[in-house]
Design a protein around this motif. Structure first.
Motif, PDB file in Angstrom:
ATOM      1  N   ALA A 113       0.841  -1.200   0.000  1.00  0.00           N
ATOM      2  CA  ALA A 113       0.000   0.000   0.000  1.00  0.00           C
ATOM      3  C   ALA A 113       0.875   1.249   0.000  1.00  0.00           C
ATOM      4  CB  ALA A 113      -0.917   0.008   1.213  1.00  0.00           C
ATOM      5  N   MET A 114       1.961   1.180   0.781  1.00  0.00           N
ATOM      6  CA  MET A 114       2.818   2.345   0.859  1.00  0.00           C
ATOM      7  C   MET A 114       3.580   2.551  -0.447  1.00  0.00           C
ATOM      8  SD  MET A 114       4.833   3.324   4.175  1.00  0.00           S
ATOM      9  CE  MET A 114       6.338   2.486   3.853  1.00  0.00           C
ATOM     10  N   LEU A 115       4.014   1.455  -1.017  1.00  0.00           N
ATOM     11  CA  LEU A 115       4.709   1.532  -2.297  1.00  0.00           C
ATOM     12  C   LEU A 115       3.794   2.157  -3.346  1.00  0.00           C
ATOM     13  CD1 LEU A 115       7.550   0.454  -2.861  1.00  0.00           C
ATOM     14  CD2 LEU A 115       6.458  -1.377  -4.177  1.00  0.00           C
ATOM     15  N   PHE A 116       2.550   1.692  -3.334  1.00  0.00           N
ATOM     16  CA  PHE A 116       1.565   2.233  -4.264  1.00  0.00           C
ATOM     17  C   PHE A 116       1.421   3.741  -4.048  1.00  0.00           C
ATOM     18  CE2 PHE A 116      -2.875   3.547  -4.887  1.00  0.00           C
ATOM     19  CZ  PHE A 116      -3.034   3.263  -6.224  1.00  0.00           C
ATOM     20  N   ALA A 117       1.266   4.126  -2.774  1.00  0.00           N
ATOM     21  CA  ALA A 117       1.084   5.545  -2.468  1.00  0.00           C
ATOM     22  C   ALA A 117       2.260   6.363  -3.004  1.00  0.00           C
ATOM     23  CB  ALA A 117       0.949   5.741  -0.960  1.00  0.00           C
ATOM     24  N   TRP A 118       3.469   5.867  -2.795  1.00  0.00           N
ATOM     25  CA  TRP A 118       4.656   6.602  -3.229  1.00  0.00           C
ATOM     26  C   TRP A 118       4.747   6.679  -4.743  1.00  0.00           C
ATOM     27  CZ3 TRP A 118       9.767   6.384  -0.145  1.00  0.00           C
ATOM     28  CH2 TRP A 118       9.509   6.785   1.163  1.00  0.00           C
ATOM     29  N   ILE A 119       4.549   5.551  -5.375  1.00  0.00           N
ATOM     30  CA  ILE A 119       4.701   5.529  -6.830  1.00  0.00           C
ATOM     31  C   ILE A 119       3.691   6.455  -7.488  1.00  0.00           C
ATOM     32  CG2 ILE A 119       4.435   4.056  -8.864  1.00  0.00           C
ATOM     33  CD1 ILE A 119       5.712   1.814  -7.279  1.00  0.00           C
ATOM     34  N   VAL A 120       2.494   6.514  -6.907  1.00  0.00           N
ATOM     35  CA  VAL A 120       1.486   7.409  -7.467  1.00  0.00           C
ATOM     36  C   VAL A 120       1.796   8.856  -7.095  1.00  0.00           C
ATOM     37  CG1 VAL A 120      -0.943   8.071  -7.308  1.00  0.00           C
ATOM     38  CG2 VAL A 120      -0.315   5.670  -7.506  1.00  0.00           C
ATOM     39  N   ALA A 121       2.133   9.060  -5.815  1.00  0.00           N
ATOM     40  CA  ALA A 121       2.208  10.435  -5.317  1.00  0.00           C
ATOM     41  C   ALA A 121       3.438  11.193  -5.799  1.00  0.00           C
ATOM     42  CB  ALA A 121       2.167  10.432  -3.797  1.00  0.00           C
TER      43      ALA A 121
ATOM     44  N   SER B 216      -4.823  17.113 -10.338  1.00  0.00           N
ATOM     45  CA  SER B 216      -4.225  16.353  -9.236  1.00  0.00           C
ATOM     46  C   SER B 216      -4.681  16.907  -7.890  1.00  0.00           C
ATOM     47  CB  SER B 216      -2.705  16.348  -9.345  1.00  0.00           C
ATOM     48  OG  SER B 216      -2.182  17.554  -8.881  1.00  0.00           O
ATOM     49  N   THR B 217      -4.928  18.217  -7.833  1.00  0.00           N
ATOM     50  CA  THR B 217      -5.465  18.796  -6.605  1.00  0.00           C
ATOM     51  C   THR B 217      -6.839  18.198  -6.310  1.00  0.00           C
ATOM     52  OG1 THR B 217      -4.322  20.849  -7.090  1.00  0.00           O
ATOM     53  CG2 THR B 217      -6.054  20.954  -5.448  1.00  0.00           C
TER      54      THR B 217
ATOM     55  N   LEU C  32     -10.231  14.484  -3.207  1.00  0.00           N
ATOM     56  CA  LEU C  32     -11.133  13.339  -3.297  1.00  0.00           C
ATOM     57  C   LEU C  32     -10.579  12.188  -2.458  1.00  0.00           C
ATOM     58  CD1 LEU C  32     -13.723  12.595  -4.980  1.00  0.00           C
ATOM     59  CD2 LEU C  32     -12.174  11.262  -6.408  1.00  0.00           C
ATOM     60  N   GLY C  33      -9.298  11.929  -2.635  1.00  0.00           N
ATOM     61  CA  GLY C  33      -8.668  10.823  -1.919  1.00  0.00           C
ATOM     62  C   GLY C  33      -8.703  11.018  -0.423  1.00  0.00           C
ATOM     63  N   MET C  34      -8.497  12.266   0.015  1.00  0.00           N
ATOM     64  CA  MET C  34      -8.468  12.500   1.454  1.00  0.00           C
ATOM     65  C   MET C  34      -9.862  12.426   2.044  1.00  0.00           C
ATOM     66  SD  MET C  34      -5.473  15.135   2.340  1.00  0.00           S
ATOM     67  CE  MET C  34      -5.831  16.446   1.219  1.00  0.00           C
ATOM     68  N   ALA C  35     -10.875  12.751   1.224  1.00  0.00           N
ATOM     69  CA  ALA C  35     -12.235  12.799   1.756  1.00  0.00           C
ATOM     70  C   ALA C  35     -12.943  11.450   1.690  1.00  0.00           C
ATOM     71  CB  ALA C  35     -13.045  13.852   0.989  1.00  0.00           C
ATOM     72  N   THR C  36     -12.409  10.516   0.918  1.00  0.00           N
ATOM     73  CA  THR C  36     -13.090   9.220   0.788  1.00  0.00           C
ATOM     74  C   THR C  36     -12.619   8.263   1.877  1.00  0.00           C
ATOM     75  OG1 THR C  36     -12.905   9.568  -1.591  1.00  0.00           O
ATOM     76  CG2 THR C  36     -13.686   7.413  -0.862  1.00  0.00           C
TER      77      THR C  36
ATOM     78  N   PHE D 117      -4.480   4.646  -1.267  1.00  0.00           N
ATOM     79  CA  PHE D 117      -5.112   5.797  -1.910  1.00  0.00           C
ATOM     80  C   PHE D 117      -5.087   7.037  -1.036  1.00  0.00           C
ATOM     81  CE2 PHE D 117      -8.918   7.942  -3.848  1.00  0.00           C
ATOM     82  CZ  PHE D 117      -8.340   8.126  -5.089  1.00  0.00           C
ATOM     83  N   GLN D 118      -5.504   6.848   0.215  1.00  0.00           N
ATOM     84  CA  GLN D 118      -5.581   7.999   1.099  1.00  0.00           C
ATOM     85  C   GLN D 118      -4.183   8.560   1.403  1.00  0.00           C
ATOM     86  OE1 GLN D 118      -7.901   7.219   4.628  1.00  0.00           O
ATOM     87  NE2 GLN D 118      -9.240   8.893   4.032  1.00  0.00           N
ATOM     88  N   SER D 119      -3.236   7.669   1.665  1.00  0.00           N
ATOM     89  CA  SER D 119      -1.868   8.157   1.913  1.00  0.00           C
ATOM     90  C   SER D 119      -1.350   8.882   0.689  1.00  0.00           C
ATOM     91  CB  SER D 119      -0.921   7.004   2.220  1.00  0.00           C
ATOM     92  OG  SER D 119      -1.544   6.040   2.982  1.00  0.00           O
ATOM     93  N   ALA D 120      -1.658   8.337  -0.498  1.00  0.00           N
ATOM     94  CA  ALA D 120      -1.192   8.978  -1.731  1.00  0.00           C
ATOM     95  C   ALA D 120      -1.738  10.390  -1.813  1.00  0.00           C
ATOM     96  CB  ALA D 120      -1.622   8.170  -2.943  1.00  0.00           C
ATOM     97  N   ALA D 121      -3.013  10.540  -1.505  1.00  0.00           N
ATOM     98  CA  ALA D 121      -3.635  11.861  -1.588  1.00  0.00           C
ATOM     99  C   ALA D 121      -2.940  12.844  -0.654  1.00  0.00           C
ATOM    100  CB  ALA D 121      -5.114  11.758  -1.241  1.00  0.00           C
ATOM    101  N   GLY D 122      -2.681  12.388   0.565  1.00  0.00           N
ATOM    102  CA  GLY D 122      -2.003  13.257   1.517  1.00  0.00           C
ATOM    103  C   GLY D 122      -0.595  13.598   1.050  1.00  0.00           C
ATOM    104  N   LEU D 123       0.106  12.576   0.559  1.00  0.00           N
ATOM    105  CA  LEU D 123       1.476  12.769   0.075  1.00  0.00           C
ATOM    106  C   LEU D 123       1.523  13.794  -1.043  1.00  0.00           C
ATOM    107  CD1 LEU D 123       3.132   9.246  -0.198  1.00  0.00           C
ATOM    108  CD2 LEU D 123       3.892  11.202   1.131  1.00  0.00           C
ATOM    109  N   ILE D 124       0.566  13.707  -1.973  1.00  0.00           N
ATOM    110  CA  ILE D 124       0.556  14.634  -3.107  1.00  0.00           C
ATOM    111  C   ILE D 124       0.480  16.069  -2.597  1.00  0.00           C
ATOM    112  CG2 ILE D 124      -0.819  15.475  -5.059  1.00  0.00           C
ATOM    113  CD1 ILE D 124      -1.578  12.594  -5.642  1.00  0.00           C
ATOM    114  N   ARG D 125      -0.421  16.313  -1.644  1.00  0.00           N
ATOM    115  CA  ARG D 125      -0.573  17.678  -1.134  1.00  0.00           C
ATOM    116  C   ARG D 125       0.725  18.178  -0.488  1.00  0.00           C
ATOM    117  NH1 ARG D 125      -3.412  20.041  -3.821  1.00  0.00           N
ATOM    118  NH2 ARG D 125      -3.530  21.727  -2.343  1.00  0.00           N
ATOM    119  N   THR D 126       1.301  17.365   0.396  1.00  0.00           N
ATOM    120  CA  THR D 126       2.494  17.829   1.106  1.00  0.00           C
ATOM    121  C   THR D 126       3.670  17.967   0.157  1.00  0.00           C
ATOM    122  OG1 THR D 126       1.893  15.876   2.369  1.00  0.00           O
ATOM    123  CG2 THR D 126       3.130  17.563   3.506  1.00  0.00           C
ATOM    124  N   LEU D 127       3.807  17.008  -0.733  1.00  0.00           N
ATOM    125  CA  LEU D 127       4.944  17.043  -1.635  1.00  0.00           C
ATOM    126  C   LEU D 127       4.867  18.273  -2.541  1.00  0.00           C
ATOM    127  CD1 LEU D 127       7.388  15.405  -2.251  1.00  0.00           C
ATOM    128  CD2 LEU D 127       6.148  14.268  -4.064  1.00  0.00           C
TER     129      LEU D 127
END
Ligand SMILES: Nc1ncnc2c1ncn2[C@@H]1O[C@H](COP(=O)(O)OP(=O)(O)OP(=O)(O)O)[C@@H](O)[C@H]1O
Ligand SMILES: [Mg+2]
Lengths: 344, 328
Positions: B112-120, B139-140, B145-149, B204-214
């Motif tokens: 799951a974490m690998l997925f989040a990183w590769i996407v984010a 992407s925003t 969407l990811g954080m709210a789901t 998914f949710q971690s990816a969404a958070g990662l995208i915002r912070t990154l």
């Protein structure tokens, strides 16, 4: 004209604007200067007058939102051909083969202008690897040699350190070494000592001056301090609100300033060496907003030598008032104007 | 550096001991114990449990002992024999229950974490470099969407879609025939063919958070003077962006890997139940409901060990990637 006088870089009527939601910033408004090969010029003016943006324009480094809307930047290449860098594609191959290779730049903030997580060698050797055809051993040797050249003690050890392990002055020396790594022809030093202690300032300026002479570099020294240019450059441009208001050989301009703005700048240099420190006169008023350029002479709102209504209505022409001494001010409007002086 | 690590290790031991005591107490706070639950169940079925039998059972399970004694017996056995006690509800040693599940939990969380990183990573970086572009807006949107789901909702939706489109039940980590099979290449293959669902749901949710912070970190870094310096050297844009601002913007993420991990494990409990995963989360929930104290205590203990080691590894990683910390 470019070739006759051996002008290596010439900027003509440069306009740079930043288009933003809240309005347009007129950062540079008709800046004009010439840099003769192997000589040094100074560009002096208060904070925000467009010095940095002018310098960035010459090597295509404008920050996002900035656009050159008018003017030419003519660079005479090693083979003698002239290229207008204002026309080159942003971050394209052509400008990148000039930037860093032919025209190098050092910046105001040595604290933040280098990466904190890469070693000095990493950042220095990268420049050499990019522009010169050397093997790894030669790259290392040249890197150490460069650090020695700018006066860094124990260069062969310090080279593997990180920049935060160096003092501000040492960092700026590293910047200079890096800028000179590729045998550039032009060095642009943008307020190289503003962020440093006074004693360190003098040392760093001396390094720049010595190397400029030794390597016959063409130097553009940008500063807001007229005091700094005295020993450093041959010719000075005084900049106000994005344009040059006066220019002349340094000894003439410092001794006999003509433009009220230049006079103001000179008065505002603290004279520490005298018997007693004179009161520092600053120029009254504030620099007009770069969003709305004033009508007439850009300096009229702060000028204490107004000629009359004309100052508020008409922008003064650039006139020649002596050998290579130019000024844009209605007081001198009677003199020969620029066109006449050059054509004649 | 070495003395720093040793000091940290000592703190770690104390922290874990403290957490284990507290969790052991908290688990036993509700009135009654496993036996009360069991007896009331038996009585509901019509059996009569005599007081003697209850007392005998209590002795057998060691429940007659005072709490601190129970705790010390439990801890001593873990330390000396890796014996985590006995699960009343499952009627098995806790160790048997944990073994496979721990492995599976690791596999699911890591993927799951690998997925989040590769996407984010690419999305976060590109949307910062191309700020206010169509890509950035998209992407925003995706990020919010990811954080709210809620993850379990996403899990349900994906399960439903799988069933409608492929006609298969995608829940669980194994197909029917492999659920109780011993480990083999075929079983591993089966797991890999099914792990994508929890991987997406969990990541998914971690990816969404990662995208915002990154994106935010990158925007900060892109404005720093060292980027201008790198440009002034004549380096190509793509190269210098990866070498300088990206390198610095991802520092906090490289180091967060270690503490994100345990967080993911506990965060995925509900998803684990919805997706019917043989992981630690559902096991923990079950054991708490049943007051199955050794099982619950062991899961909490393992999670806290993971968290505390994770934090140490994080700090070491950060020192490794960031010389400014290393040389302090
Ligand atoms: N990235 C930017 N976006 C918008 N406006 C900018 C940007 N950079 C500079 N400007 C504006 O352009 C004008 C000229 O700025 P510039 O940095 O060239 O001044 P400067 O003469 O170098 O001043 P200083 O002595 O403070 O370095 C200023 O009005 C400034 O606000
Ligand atoms: Mg500046």
């Amino acid at each position: 004209m470019n070739k006759d006088n051996n002008i290596i870089l010439e900027v003509r009527n440069l306009d740079v604007k930043f288009f933003q939601d809240i309005g347009t910033v007129n950062a540079v408004n008709g800046a004009t200067f010439q840099l003769p090969e192997g000589k040094s010029i100074g560009i002096v003016g208060e904070s925000g007058c467009g010095k940095t943006i002018t310098a960035y324009s010459t090597i295509g480094l404008l920050p996002p939102g900035g656009k050159i809307t008018n003017g030419e930047i003519l660079y005479t290449q090693r083979d003698g051909s002239v290229v207008d860098t204002a026309q080159l594609r942003k971050d394209g191959k052509e400008i990148r083969s000039i930037r860093g290779r032919d025209i190098s730049m050092i910046f105001q903030e040595p604290m933040t202008a280098l990466s904190p997580v890469h070693t000095i060698y990493n950042q220095l050797s990268e420049m050499i690897r990019l522009h010169l055809d050397l093997n790894e051993k030669e790259i290392r040797e040249r890197s150490i040699e460069l650090l020695q050249m700018v006066g860094i003690p124990a260069a062969d050890k310090r080279i593997d350190e990180y920049v935060f392990q160096l003092s501000g002055g040492m960092r700026q020396r590293v910047m200079i070494a890096m800028a000179l790594a590729s045998y550039p022809r032009i060095l642009i030093a943008d307020e190289p000592t503003t962020a440093l202690d006074v004693t360190i300032q003098a040392q760093v300026l001396k390094v720049i001056k010595d190397l400029q002479e030794k390597l016959s570099l063409s130097l553009i020294l940008i500063t807001h301090d007229l005091g700094v240019v005295a020993h450093m450059v041959d010719y000075v441009y005084v900049m106000y609100l994005g344009r040059m208001v006066e220019s002349g050989p340094v000894d003439q301009l410092l001794v006999e300033p003509l433009h009220p703005y230049t006079k103001g700048l000179l008065r505002s240099i603290p004279r520490v060496r005298g018997e007693r420190q004179d009161r520092i006169d600053s120029i009254p008023g504030t620099v007009p907003d770069a969003y709305f350029l004033p009508q007439g002479c850009p300096f009229h709102s702060r000028c204490n030598e107004l000629v009359g209504e004309i100052c508020k209505k008409e922008a003064p022409e650039r006139v020649c008032v002596g050998s290579e001494h130019y000024v844009s001010c209605h007081i001198y409007s009677g003199s020969v104007n620029e066109g006449g002086a050059i054509d004649g | 550096m070495l003395s720093y690590i040793i000091k940290r290790l000592i703190y770690m031991v104390f922290t874990i001991a403290f957490i284990s005591v507290v969790s052991f107490i908290v688990i036993q706070l509700p009135p009654g114990d496993y036996l009360t639950t069991m007896i009331s169940q038996m009585e509901a079925q019509g059996d009569v449990v005599s007081a003697e039998l209850e007392a005998a059972l209590r002795v057998r399970y060691g429940l007659d002992q005072p709490m601190h004694k129970q705790y010390f017996t439990w801890v001593t056995r873990i330390l000396t024999r890796l014996d985590f006690g006995y699960s009343f509800a499952y009627n098995q040693p806790v160790r048997n229950l944990l073994g496979d599940r721990l492995l599976m939990t690791m596999a699911v969380s890591a993927s799951a974490m690998l997925f989040a990183w590769i996407v984010a990573f690419p999305i976060g970086i590109i949307s910062a470099v191309k700020q206010y572009s169509l890509f950035d807006y998209f992407s925003t949107f995706l990020g919010f969407l990811g954080m709210a789901t809620p993850s379990f909702l996403l899990a349900l939706v994906l399960l439903w879609v799988c069933y409608q489109v492929f006609g298969t039940n995608a829940s669980g980590l194994f197909s029917q025939e492999f659920i109780n099979a011993p480990w083999s290449m075929a079983r591993v293959g089966d797991m890999l063919s099914r792990i994508w669902l929890p991987m997406i749901v969990g990541g998914f949710q971690s990816a969404a958070g990662l995208i915002r912070t990154l994106r935010a970190n990158m925007l900060d870094e892109l404005r720093k003077p060292y980027v201008t310096t790198a440009k002034a050297k004549g380096l190509a844009n793509a190269f210098l962006i990866i070498k300088y601002p990206v390198r610095i913007a991802i520092n906090p993420f490289l180091s967060s890997v270690a503490w994100m991990f345990p967080q993911l494990i506990s965060g995925m409990s509900i998803t684990g139940i919805v997706l019917n995963l043989p992981t630690l989360g559902p096991l923990l929930l079950n054991s708490l409901q049943n007051q199955d104290m050794y099982l619950a205590g062991s899961v909490v203990l393992i999670l806290s060990v993971l968290t505390v080691t994770g934090t140490l590894v994080s700090d070491l990683l950060l020192a490794w990637v960031d010389p400014r910390i290393r040389y302090q």
